[in-house]
Design a protein around this motif. Structure first.
Motif, short mmCIF file in Angstrom:
data_model
loop_
_atom_site.label_atom_id
_atom_site.label_comp_id
_atom_site.label_asym_id
_atom_site.label_seq_id
_atom_site.Cartn_x
_atom_site.Cartn_y
_atom_site.Cartn_z
N SER A 16 42.83 41.06 46.27
CA SER A 16 43.02 42.36 45.61
C SER A 16 44.40 42.54 45.03
O SER A 16 44.58 43.31 44.09
CB SER A 16 42.70 43.50 46.58
OG SER A 16 43.69 43.57 47.59
N SER A 17 45.40 41.83 45.57
CA SER A 17 46.76 41.94 45.05
C SER A 17 47.58 40.74 45.47
O SER A 17 47.59 40.38 46.65
CB SER A 17 47.44 43.21 45.57
OG SER A 17 48.81 43.22 45.22
N PRO A 18 48.32 40.14 44.53
CA PRO A 18 49.19 39.02 44.88
C PRO A 18 50.41 39.45 45.68
O PRO A 18 51.13 38.63 46.23
CB PRO A 18 49.59 38.43 43.53
CG PRO A 18 49.47 39.56 42.58
CD PRO A 18 48.34 40.42 43.10
N ASN A 19 50.64 40.75 45.77
CA ASN A 19 51.80 41.27 46.48
C ASN A 19 51.57 41.48 47.97
O ASN A 19 52.53 41.69 48.72
CB ASN A 19 52.26 42.60 45.86
CG ASN A 19 52.71 42.43 44.43
OD1 ASN A 19 53.42 41.49 44.11
ND2 ASN A 19 52.27 43.31 43.57
N MET A 53 40.77 30.27 48.83
CA MET A 53 41.82 31.20 49.22
C MET A 53 43.15 30.46 49.19
O MET A 53 43.25 29.30 49.57
CB MET A 53 41.52 31.74 50.62
CG MET A 53 42.45 32.83 51.02
SD MET A 53 42.05 33.76 52.53
CE MET A 53 40.54 33.14 53.11
N ASP A 54 44.19 31.13 48.76
CA ASP A 54 45.53 30.56 48.66
C ASP A 54 46.12 30.36 50.05
O ASP A 54 46.45 31.32 50.74
CB ASP A 54 46.40 31.50 47.82
CG ASP A 54 47.78 30.95 47.54
OD1 ASP A 54 48.13 29.89 48.09
OD2 ASP A 54 48.50 31.59 46.77
N GLN A 55 46.26 29.10 50.46
CA GLN A 55 46.75 28.78 51.80
C GLN A 55 48.19 29.21 52.02
O GLN A 55 48.62 29.37 53.15
CB GLN A 55 46.59 27.28 52.07
CG GLN A 55 45.16 26.82 52.11
CD GLN A 55 44.37 27.45 53.25
OE1 GLN A 55 44.92 27.87 54.25
NE2 GLN A 55 43.08 27.52 53.08
N THR A 56 48.96 29.40 50.94
CA THR A 56 50.35 29.81 51.11
C THR A 56 50.46 31.29 51.51
O THR A 56 51.51 31.72 51.96
CB THR A 56 51.16 29.58 49.82
OG1 THR A 56 50.59 30.36 48.76
CG2 THR A 56 51.17 28.12 49.43
N ARG A 57 49.39 32.03 51.35
CA ARG A 57 49.42 33.46 51.68
C ARG A 57 48.76 33.78 53.01
O ARG A 57 48.73 34.92 53.43
CB ARG A 57 48.72 34.26 50.57
CG ARG A 57 49.48 34.12 49.26
CD ARG A 57 48.92 34.98 48.18
NE ARG A 57 48.96 36.37 48.58
CZ ARG A 57 48.06 37.27 48.19
NH1 ARG A 57 47.05 36.92 47.44
NH2 ARG A 57 48.15 38.52 48.58
N THR A 58 48.18 32.78 53.65
CA THR A 58 47.53 33.00 54.94
C THR A 58 48.43 32.51 56.06
O THR A 58 49.32 31.70 55.84
CB THR A 58 46.17 32.28 55.01
OG1 THR A 58 46.37 30.89 54.85
CG2 THR A 58 45.22 32.80 53.93
N THR A 59 48.18 33.01 57.27
CA THR A 59 48.99 32.60 58.42
C THR A 59 48.12 31.93 59.47
O THR A 59 46.94 32.25 59.62
CB THR A 59 49.71 33.81 59.05
OG1 THR A 59 48.73 34.72 59.53
CG2 THR A 59 50.62 34.51 58.06
N ASP A 60 48.73 31.01 60.20
CA ASP A 60 48.01 30.31 61.26
C ASP A 60 47.54 31.26 62.36
O ASP A 60 46.47 31.08 62.92
CB ASP A 60 48.89 29.22 61.89
CG ASP A 60 49.12 28.06 60.95
OD1 ASP A 60 48.31 27.86 60.03
OD2 ASP A 60 50.12 27.34 61.14
#
Length: 69
Positions: free
Chosen positions: A35-38, A1-8
């Motif tokens: 499902s979507s990069p947006n 999973m892209d860590q830049t898109r998740t929050t702590d």
């Protein structure tokens, strides 16, 4: 999973769940974000929210299940 898109804050929310519910919530999180990069992950109203030009969906964990709304 892209860590830049998740929050702590969502990480912490999931970690506080029981092991079986953690597994479900983490799997749903992965599906939603892939499902979507947006989509943007946020933590508001005491639960993970996913938005793009407004609310798209949210996860609401219970003792025995996770709602994807």
């Amino acid at each position: 999973m892209d860590q830049t898109r998740t929050t702590d804050s969502v990480d912490q929310y999931i970690l506080k769940l029981t092991a079986d519910i953690q597994h479900i919530a983490a799997a749903l999180r992965k599906i939603i974000l892939s499902s979507s990069p947006n989509l943007v992950e946020e933590y508001k109203w005491s639960m993970p929210n996913y938005t793009y030009k407004g609310l798209v969906c949210y996860l609401q964990a219970s003792k025995k299940h996770v709602n994807l709304v």
